[in-house]
Enzyme design. Sequence first.
Site, mmCIF file in Angstrom:
data_model
loop_
_atom_site.group_PDB
_atom_site.id
_atom_site.type_symbol
_atom_site.label_atom_id
_atom_site.label_comp_id
_atom_site.label_asym_id
_atom_site.label_seq_id
_atom_site.Cartn_x
_atom_site.Cartn_y
_atom_site.Cartn_z
ATOM 1 N N SER B 150 0.837 -0.548 -1.519
ATOM 2 C CA SER B 150 -0.181 -0.685 -0.467
ATOM 3 C C SER B 150 -0.099 -2.046 0.216
ATOM 4 C CB SER B 150 -1.578 -0.497 -1.069
ATOM 5 O OG SER B 150 -1.748 0.841 -1.471
ATOM 6 N N ILE B 175 11.676 6.442 -2.365
ATOM 7 C CA ILE B 175 12.309 6.613 -1.061
ATOM 8 C C ILE B 175 12.792 8.059 -0.895
ATOM 9 C CG2 ILE B 175 14.046 5.726 0.532
ATOM 10 C CD1 ILE B 175 11.884 3.656 -0.457
ATOM 11 N N GLU B 376 2.468 7.171 2.449
ATOM 12 C CA GLU B 376 2.151 6.888 3.860
ATOM 13 C C GLU B 376 0.734 6.354 4.020
ATOM 14 O OE1 GLU B 376 4.209 7.210 6.413
ATOM 15 O OE2 GLU B 376 5.863 8.299 5.490
#
Lengths: 243, 397
Positions: B150, B175, B376
């Site tokens: 974050s 990833i 995300e």
Amino acid sequence: MKIAVCIAHVPDTATRVRIGSDGRSIDPTGVTYVLNPYDEFAVEEAIATREKWGGEVVAFCIGGPDTEPTIRKVLAMGADRAVRIEGDTEDTLVAARWLAEAIREEAPDIVFVGKETVSFNGAAMAAALGELLGWPNASIVVRLELDGQKAIYEREVEGGKEVGQIMLPCVISCQRGLNNPRLPKLPDIMKAKQKPIAVRRPAAVEAGVETVRLELPPPKKGCRFVNSAEELVRLLHEEAGVI
Amino acid sequence: MAQQAVATRPFTGVDYYQLDALLSEEERMIRDTVREWISERVVPIIDQYAQEARFPLHLIPEMAQLGILGANLPEEYGCAGLNSVAYGLIMQELERGDSAIRSFASVQGSLVMYPIFRYGSEEQKRYWLPRLARGEAIGCFGLTEPDYGSNPGGMITRARREGNSWVLNGAKMWITNGSIADVAVVWAKDEEGQIRGFLVEKGTPGFSAPEMKNKWSLRASVTSELIFEDCRIPLENELPHARGLKAPLSCLTQARYGIAWGAIGAAMDCYDVALRYARERIQFDRPIASFQLIQEKLVFMLTEITKAQLLAWRLGRMKDEGTMSHTHVSLAKRNNVAMALEVARTARQILGANGIMGEYPIMRHMMNLESVITYEGTHEIHTLILGEDITGIPAFK
């Protein structure tokens, strides 16, 4: 080579059809309309033929402005332009006259149609168009090889297949198995908007066929589970009366 | 038999508020085309791929052929040039298939093609974008690190200038596409502590991308570490126009936008399956759909999906008008993913024990969404982004 393809805008087979208040038409509320599934084979064959032989694909559709999304789909798949025949008819012969009139003006080398429409199960278009145009036709075709002047086709017949030769110009009705219809590419969907759709008002033709009444099939009866073969036999005999 | 049932599974999209009327004919056709592709090519196989923890690589050329990859980037670079709503609808349909498929496309389009398009040199754009759009090259995006999720500004990965090279050292984690990627967009700090973006090609000495195994979520997606040990890349592999944290964050805004739409797809699938199941499943001699507690669950799902659709639609129109801010994206991503997760859990309850089986998509979506709510920008960080926006007070620094 100029290639014509006839398409129909029909209710999606997954849609729940309701009969309109007049008792003889479909209530369009909530009904999704799609390109007639068998016409997808016709469109694919038309585009694949142009890709191999060059030329132009012209799509023909009978209907009002509400059919345009279906026409655009065909343009997105790769047809070059379209002719929409402003009209509405349940009579295959009337539809065939309208289509033949428009097709004759374009003078294509070959006409593709779907083997039937899933809306009213009409399956006479290839024969009617062939007759009106004075061209040979082959129906329910599952394989086609063109060589410019003629085509070798394979069609389904009861219990087997028939291989024949047909001279161009001709009318071919397309059956599942002939090809794998492509999905339109997303950029081509945007480009389809630029492709022309000519609107044509057909000559007045008196209909010889008219729908009097539509009925839905009777609702399915519930399923019952029985505990033994003896019980099943007894019910089939005593209640269903089938044995 | 079960596979057969899955293979032919019907699907009806949710459109209770006639939102189709807010879409253009082209937007609807794009959605329907991707929907058909998902039904034919993804739905019949995805359970098996998820069970076996494999990504269906054979779908990449098909996605490319349709024009899905980087679909909102311009045609001059070989992309489809679609608007944001069409792009969002594509993401929705992909995630109806599986979050792994949407994640692949999100990363390729929003996190690899977008940064090259926005921050790359003309040469980089001309070289990479058409290849990535055609699916001939696969990309990944390396920002998150083992100790900096974050808080990406704290990243440890370093880029050192040495003559005509940049030398990268550090590690990235979580990833998507990492081990299958031909090119990684990697973010690292230079010697002045400034964040820069780099293109690292597969096979560059000092670069490795081991896959992270044994996930219980996004099982049909490739997730990897990226490791850089004195990895030397030419100077021209730097993205020349990217400086500072705002560059990678701008990419995340693009990807989060797609997720706000994607989550709706997963939720619609869960709702559709639960509704069909409730009508057919008989208990106490009646379909369970006739029970008030089940109806309440279905109505809850429908309502939440409809609200999420309105958010996504408006967000898309604002994006195309140029009035969308990253905080608008945070609100939609935060709401829609939490919504989808709740819908998946509720659908699982309606399906009872069947809800946990691979024959139905529910548990797969539910487990996927446990990642989507975290990646995300976590649900919590989006809360704080919005909290700062409305109070003027940052709560995370």
